[in-house]
Design a protein around this motif. Structure first.
Motif: not given
Length: 495
Positions: A320-345
């Motif tokens: 949860g604390l490093n979601l920016n790192f995980i999404f940054g490795l994908i190089h597609k900013p649109e996936y960051a829209a799922g950050a809130g969903a990740v935390l709830l999951l």
């Protein structure tokens, strides 16, 4: 060392390697190489195929494991067991394939016109994929019954995932069209099914000639009844794992489904230690039931819960604390829209992991049939909550529905085990672990971003690890770690 123990060790190693490849594939490889809509389409095809395969098998993979001992060594072909195992599901698949084909207009009507146009050309792949998934699962069950499991595990856990990665790389390099990639994706499952058949032939166990003797060993009605029970359990399990992603695709868009699928895959990393511990727990709890030793089972229940809490809190915070790192490795900013969903999951999966041994206790107990009721109820609850919450809250609505359902059903299941058998999983260490996790997590979260995702990862990960580890040791919530530390200190002081 016996064959079962040797293959168990191999399978454990294969499973961990496969999980690592699968995580890298679903989180970093596929999202970078295909669009969000295409990723959502892949999730839809796999969901439809899995449901089709399970309906076709009618629980016969589980029935095969249950009844093969009665057929074993009755003639060189085990009394015609394999043709029986394959025959009825193949007939079932013929029916399911027709129903899936006739249901195509209905399925397409659930999507917006643009998404329906993407699903339509590939819908037939879902039907074919259902067939090969079915054949692979039936042969896998047969091999497990024969105590030949390592090759099947390698094919399903490692080779299949590598073939999918190869298909994605071929598509990104323009060697395959997207239609070719989808066909290759399904073809990877077909390769596994074919290799399992070749392996069965190589070990002399591919007996395809049907015999009437197979119908006399065990009543077919009994096998079908058991298969129906297993079907309901398997279907509910599939719904639990995949229906939220499918419903996001139908109620929002395939692109949203792709983003949510990535969020689901990221949060799945939290379940890895739970799976490892629960594999051990299953056999031990079954042994405790056999011995009728409820006190030992209760102590083990609390110990596994404590270990799951320790590991789960640390991993959940680390992710949860490093979601920016995980999404940054994908190089597609649109996936960051799922950050809130990740935390709830993560929250839902953490609660499930902490209390999850209750399911193992129920399914191995004399009241094992209640577990089917819990799973079916959970599946229906997830579908109902998704139906209400996705249109209102989007991706976070699907994740919140999943979280509420997991917390609710695990609370009921935990109460059931406590009320029925007098066992409950919590001791005084659990609140201390949660308090340590809250303090360490807040301290790491309060640290500023450094402008470089790698440096931020190292800083937050380091602070979290030091504070969490120190807190656990100082509060005495991990006696095993304290004992180990004491031994290490003793060795260092020894001249």
């Amino acid at each position: 060392m016996g064959i079962v123990q040797r293959q168990g060790i191999r399978n454990t190693l294969i499973s961990y390697i496969g999980l690592a490849i699968g995580f890298a594939n679903t989180v970093f490889v596929l999202p970078r190489l295909i669009t969000t809509s295409q990723l959502g389409l892949v999730g839809v095809l796999v969901f439809l195929a899995t449901i089709g395969a399970q309906l076709s098998m009618f629980g016969f993979a589980s029935a095969g494991l249950r009844y093969f001992p009665y057929f074993r060594n009755q003639g060189r072909n085990h009394a015609g067991f394999l043709p029986l195992l394959l025959g009825l599901p193949l007939l079932g698949f013929a029916v399911v394939a027709v129903l899936m084909a006739l249901g195509k207009p209905l399925v397409l009507s659930w999507y917006e016109a643009e998404d329906a146009a993407l699903v339509a050309p590939h819908y037939g792949v879902a039907i074919a994929l259902a067939g090969v998934i079915m054949l692979g699962a039936l042969q896998d069950a047969y091999l497990k019954s024969l105590f030949h499991t390592s090759f099947a595990s390698f094919c399903q856990e490692i080779l299949l995932r590598l073939l999918i990665v190869a298909a994605a790389l071929a598509y990104s390099a323009h060697y395959l069209s997207f239609a070719g990639f989808v066909a290759a994706y399904a073809g990877a499952y077909a390769v596994v099914a074919l290799l399992l058949a070749v392996y069965l032939a190589a070990i002399g166990e591919l007996h395809l000639r049907p015999t009437r003797a197979a119908l006399r060993v065990k009543p077919l009605g009994e096998m079908l009844a058991f298969g129906g029970f297993a079907l309901l359990s398997n279907i509910s399990g599939t719904v639990l794992l995949q229906v939220d992603n499918f419903m996001v695709g139908t109620q929002l868009s395939l692109a949203a489904g792709g983003i949510y699928l990535l969020a689901t895959n990221v949060s799945t990393a939290l379940t890895l230690p739970f799976r490892a511990l629960n594999k051990t727990a299953f056999s031990l709890i079954a042994e405790y039931w056999k011995e009728g030793d409820l006190p030992k089972m209760g102590l083990f229940y609390q110990r596994v819960t404590r270990l799951n809490t320790l590991l789960g809190c640390y991993l959940a915070l680390g992710i949860g604390l490093n979601l920016n790192f995980i999404f940054g490795l994908i190089h597609k900013p649109e996936y960051a829209a799922g950050a809130g969903a990740v935390l709830l999951l993560l929250a839902g999966r953490l609660f499930d992991g902490i209390t999850g041994v209750n399911g193992t206790i129920v399914v191995t107990s004399p009241r094992y049939r209640y577990d089917l009721g819990f799973n079916v109820s959970l599946a229906l609850l997830i579908v109902g909550l998704n139906w209400v919450m996705i249109p209102r809250y989007g991706l976070e609505g699907a994740a919140l529905a999943y979280c509420i359902a997991l917390v609710g059903i695990n609370s009921i299941r935990t109460w059931f085990v406590w009320h029925t058998y007098g066992l409950q999983p919590f001791d005084t260490r659990i609140p201390r672990i949660l308090a340590v996790a809250a303090v360490a997590g807040f301290a790491a979260w309060a640290l500023p971003e450094l402008g470089n995702i790698w440096l931020t990862l190292l800083m937050r990960g380091g602070v979290l690890t030091v504070l969490y580890g120190a807190g656990v040791l100082l509060t005495g919530t991990a006696p095993e770690a304290v004992a180990l530390l004491g031994k290490l200190r003793g060795r260092n002081l020894t001249p």
